[in-house]
Design an enzyme around this catalytic site. Structure first.
Site, PDB file in Angstrom:
ATOM      1  N   LYS A  91      -1.255  -8.176  -5.415  1.00 45.58           N
ATOM      2  CA  LYS A  91      -1.853  -8.554  -4.135  1.00 45.58           C
ATOM      3  C   LYS A  91      -3.172  -7.788  -4.078  1.00 45.58           C
ATOM      4  CE  LYS A  91      -1.262  -8.028   0.861  1.00 45.58           C
ATOM      5  NZ  LYS A  91      -0.354  -7.566   1.915  1.00 45.58           N
ATOM      6  N   TRP A  92      -4.276  -8.493  -4.237  1.00 45.26           N
ATOM      7  CA  TRP A  92      -5.614  -7.873  -4.306  1.00 45.26           C
ATOM      8  C   TRP A  92      -6.229  -7.920  -2.910  1.00 45.26           C
ATOM      9  CZ3 TRP A  92      -9.296  -7.949  -8.999  1.00 45.26           C
ATOM     10  CH2 TRP A  92     -10.542  -7.425  -8.660  1.00 45.26           C
ATOM     11  N   ASP A  93      -6.384  -6.735  -2.325  1.00 41.56           N
ATOM     12  CA  ASP A  93      -6.837  -6.634  -0.941  1.00 41.56           C
ATOM     13  C   ASP A  93      -8.300  -6.199  -0.887  1.00 41.56           C
ATOM     14  OD1 ASP A  93      -6.633  -6.623   1.823  1.00 41.56           O
ATOM     15  OD2 ASP A  93      -4.789  -5.435   1.841  1.00 41.56           O
ATOM     16  N   CYS A 130      -6.270 -11.249  -0.641  1.00 43.04           N
ATOM     17  CA  CYS A 130      -6.073 -10.776   0.725  1.00 43.04           C
ATOM     18  C   CYS A 130      -7.332 -10.029   1.112  1.00 43.04           C
ATOM     19  CB  CYS A 130      -4.866  -9.842   0.751  1.00 43.04           C
ATOM     20  SG  CYS A 130      -4.626  -9.014   2.334  1.00 43.04           S
ATOM     21  N   ASP A 171       0.819  -1.207   0.000  1.00 39.01           N
ATOM     22  CA  ASP A 171       0.000   0.000   0.000  1.00 39.01           C
ATOM     23  C   ASP A 171       0.864   1.273   0.000  1.00 39.01           C
ATOM     24  OD1 ASP A 171      -2.169   1.629   0.279  1.00 39.01           O
ATOM     25  OD2 ASP A 171      -2.915   0.720   2.124  1.00 39.01           O
ATOM     26  N   ASP A 184      -3.305 -11.011   9.015  1.00 37.76           N
ATOM     27  CA  ASP A 184      -2.463  -9.843   9.310  1.00 37.76           C
ATOM     28  C   ASP A 184      -1.632 -10.091  10.565  1.00 37.76           C
ATOM     29  OD1 ASP A 184      -3.120  -8.333   7.150  1.00 37.76           O
ATOM     30  OD2 ASP A 184      -4.547  -7.038   8.185  1.00 37.76           O
TER      31      ASP A 184
HETATM   32  C1  GLA Z   1      -4.334  -5.100   4.808  1.00 36.98           C
HETATM   33  C2  GLA Z   1      -3.439  -6.256   4.444  1.00 36.98           C
HETATM   34  C3  GLA Z   1      -2.006  -5.926   4.808  1.00 36.98           C
HETATM   35  C4  GLA Z   1      -1.596  -4.664   4.084  1.00 36.98           C
HETATM   36  C5  GLA Z   1      -2.549  -3.537   4.402  1.00 36.98           C
HETATM   37  C6  GLA Z   1      -2.260  -2.316   3.550  1.00 36.98           C
HETATM   38  O1  GLA Z   1      -4.424  -4.939   6.177  1.00 36.98           O
HETATM   39  O2  GLA Z   1      -3.870  -7.426   5.056  1.00 36.98           O
HETATM   40  O3  GLA Z   1      -1.153  -6.991   4.489  1.00 36.98           O
HETATM   41  O4  GLA Z   1      -1.571  -4.917   2.706  1.00 36.98           O
HETATM   42  O5  GLA Z   1      -3.901  -3.905   4.192  1.00 36.98           O
HETATM   43  O6  GLA Z   1      -3.107  -1.266   3.810  1.00 36.98           O
END
Ligand code: GLA
Length: 727
Positions: free
Chosen positions: A467-469, A517, A358, A539
């Protein structure tokens, strides 16, 4: 002939006829070397379940389905019969698989067998309502290499009037009638996902579900049911997993008649699906299998299915590379010089994939702003991403990028331009979580926008990985732009569009890999695993907590999907464990490093380099091999897992001691799954083996076991076993 050869002959003999229909009895049999599943059409026309358990070799033994006798006017025969896909109609008051309300108010639905078709490993059975042309096309598929059966259903309205589906489940799974069943399931919360629960099943109903819009941190769409207190290596276990990343529901119900049934699919909560004449509706897929050898084999069967038939690329997909991720080191504070410096250090350790998390886009300096504005932040990257990506590539690493496509901060250009794109009920508050709102991905314009910017990013940059969150759950799931009777479709259409974007991205960029994610493990299920290569487990990267999270994860999902990072200490719960312990915990999955490498000492760097090299030697065995959980962290002071390569030549043993009480030895670890007649050369990196013999037989390793010198708090070790001979 060795066991493997017998198995192979059995598989090839059966694969030609893994599905049989016996016309005289109207019985269907789905067979594999692992299990048999059978059902039959009763004289009334009900499709009844007949058998699910260890493999039968003589299908003639199976009875025909029959009509049972009413016990009383309170216990009609319909309640005693185990239907494969019961409609809600007649005197049926257990959990229905299908419930509808017709436009004229008729809510009765009694489904009877109409026809079937066998097509290789697939069986299609059409059930039809006894009065009106409402069809349920049951789609069974058997995977002979695991015996796992998948089921999904297409509901078709061939009648003359519209109806609303109130519940359309993917399957009802009937267990053999009996007592003494226990349910295992995974529950948790953010930063404590996939905790294993095991409890007796009693009369009544237990509901496992998500109403959150995603599969969720709280419960995971997996179950296992054992009978007679199965353990890791013994006993009957029936298990299943639902392929759906949105609102789901699995009910486990025991009736007064010793029937246990599991019904699962789309959640019925806030669900209503109109179906006009001529329209059809498809449910997600529900997979289930049987193990005669405890929970360990149940997991291994599911892992094999995932690696062979679910994940993109199937059996040809590569082992997961060692990854570096910047999040815990820099949080939002990313820029070109900082990322270059981390990349230099990561490359020296042996990292293969460098992922910038991020903070790289829009006005993203905190979680207050920027989501939705997917253009590179010019202050942080004045020359765009290219120089950084070129640098990472020149170091021999692939480059990956964090994105959170479904979300928007109110402080973003996207929200200012399209406030209507957010899911909402007009005039009602829009609940912020982590300062962000959820875009209504059910809308086709939102879907196209998201695909468009991801495609552009992947086309314009040399990206190997997204990494798609998804960092929040739904709230106010309104879709005001469609007719009222379609507004509840938002839950399902959102997920279908999410899958479509993933599918199209992969199709257009075949080299691109994707991680799922959701604030850690909020979106882990067999549905998303069709489109992604890894999932972010939690996390919570604290190594001791991770042992429990990983234990639960491993019940349902294979190690190669389990993203596991080594991070700095003290971690989020103030605990400090040694670096070697952190590495060994993470090396049981897809190894990643999330540490701030600028703070690594020379010793840390040396150890990390050594461990990453070791990971590359063992990862094929860990990620693609068979897992044996030897000592569970939820039950013991010592946790231990063992992995055996598919060819049986390599095995890896991990062991972790939590806290030694004064003068107590750790338990002897009995290995499992080895060839008793073969001998194995033992390799240790830290001399923590009591046994000094350089080679030991499989029989000795499994029966006598190994003793490890694990002392104090958070001690750990790894032993590599190389098969040297047979006999
Ligand atoms: C989530 C993800 C983390 C990270 C943050 C970034 O919490 O699980 O690994 O990527 O967002 O804001």
């Amino acid at each position: 002939m060795c066991r493997a050869a017998i198995f192979a002959v059995f598989v090839s003999a059966l694969s030609a006829q893994s599905i049989q229909f016996i016309p005289a009895k109207k019985v269907f049999v789905l067979s594999s070397p692992h299990s048999t599943y059978a059902m039959g059409v009763s004289p009334d026309g009900e499709l009844q379940h007949l058998y699910w358990g260890a493999a039968l070799w003589r299908v003639d033994d199976l009875p025909a389905a029959e009509r049972k006798r009413d016990i009383s006017s309170f216990d009609p025969h319909e309640m005693l019969e185990a239907e494969e896909y019961p409609g809600w109609g007649g005197p049926r008051f257990y959990e229905p698989a299908l419930k509808i309300t017709r436009a004229d108010g008729d809510r009765d639905l009694v489904l009877h067998y109409a026809s079937h078709k066998i097509d290789g490993d697939r069986l299609l059975i059409t059930l039809r309502d006894i009065k009106e042309d409402v069809e349920a096309n049951l789609d069974y598929r058997i995977y002979p290499d695991t015996g796992i059966v998948s089921r999904r259903v297409q509901i078709v309205n061939r009648s003359k009037q519209a109806f609303t589906i109130e519940s359309a489940q993917s399957a009802t799974w009937n267990l053999p009638e009996g007592d003494g069943y226990r349910l295992s399931y995974l529950s948790g919360r953010w930063a404590a996902e996939t905790q294993l629960n095991r409890e007796p099943i009693h009369e009544g109903m237990k509901v496992l579900e998500s109403r959150l819009g995603e599969s969720g941190h709280n419960l995971n769409p997996w179950f296992a049911i054992d009978q007679g207190n199965a353990d890791e290596q013994h006993g009957s276990v029936w298990f299943g997993a639902l392929a759906w990343s949105g609102n789901w529901r699995i009910t486990v119900e025991q009736t007064p008649y010793k029937q246990v049934r599991v019904t699962g699919g789309l959640n019925t909560f806030d669900f209503a699906q109109p179906l006009n004449p001529g329209q059809s509706f498809d449910t997600p897929e529900f997979f289930a299998g049987y193990s005669a050898n405890g929970f360990g084999e149940a997991s291994r069967l599911l892992h094999n299915l995932e690696r062979t038939h679910i994940e993109p690329g199937g059996a040809t997909a590569r082992v997961r590379p060692v990854l570096y991720n910047s999040w815990e080191a820099t949080e939002f504070n990313v820029d070109e010089p900082g990322q270059r410096a981390l990349a230099d250090k990561a490359a020296k350790l042996g990292v293969e994939l460098f992922v910038m998390d991020d903070g790289w886009f829009g006005k993203r300096n905190t979680d207050n702003a920027g989501l939705g504005d997917w253009t590179v932040n010019p202050q942080k990257f004045p020359n765009g991403l290219k120089p950084l990506i070129d640098h990472v590539n020149s170091l021999g690493m692939d480059f990956g990028l964090w994105v959170e496509p479904e979300m928007v901060n109110p402080d973003s250009d996207l929200y200012r331009a399209h406030p209507d794109w957010v899911m909402n009920f007009p005039g009602r508050p829009r609940s912020l979580l982590r300062n962000q709102l959820v875009l209504n991905l059910a809308r086709s314009d939102v879907r196209d926008y998201i695909f468009g910017f991801l495609d552009k990013l992947a086309t314009e940059n040399h990206l190997r990985y997204f990494k798609w969150d998804m960092n929040r759950i739904f709230a106010e799931p309104g879709w005001p732009d469609v007719p009222l009777d379609q507004q509840k479709e938002i839950w399902r259409q959102y997920v279908l569009n999410y899958y479509e974007i993933l599918r199209r991205l992969r199709e257009k960029h075949p080299n691109l890999e994707i991680e799922s994610c959701s604030g850690g493990g909020g979106r882990i299920d067999l549905g998303v695993l069709r489109y992604v290569d890894e999932v972010w487990t939690s996390d919570n990267t604290e190594a001791f907590d991770r042992l429990r999270i990983q234990e639960g994860f491993s019940e349902a999902y294979a190690a190669k999907f389990m993203s596991a990072w080594v991070t700095d200490v003290p971690n989020m719960n103030h605990r400090s464990t040694p670096l070697s312990y952190r590495f060994l915990v993470a090396m049981q999955g897809a190894l990643g490093i999330g540490s701030n490498l600028n703070k690594f000492s020379a010793e840390d760097t040396e150890l990390a380099t050594k461990m990453i090299a070791l990971d590359k030697r063992i990862r094929e065995t860990v990620q693609m091999g068979d897992l044996y959980r030897l000592l569970l962290p939820s039950e013991n002071d010592t946790a231990s897992n063992q992995y055996i390569s598919k060819d049986g030549k390599e095995a890896v043993l991990f062991a972790f001691r939590h806290s030694q009480e004064y003068n107590t030895a750790p338990p002897t670890i009995h290995l499992a799954g080895l060839d008793p007649k073969a001998t194995y050369k033992l390799e240790t990196i830290d001399n923590k083996l009591v046994e000094k013999q350089p080679e030991l037989s499989g029989a000795y390793l499994m029966q006598n076991g190994l003793n490890l010198i694990l002392r104090g708090d958070f001690d750990s070790t790894i032993v590599l076993l190389h098969r040297v001979s047979k006999d």
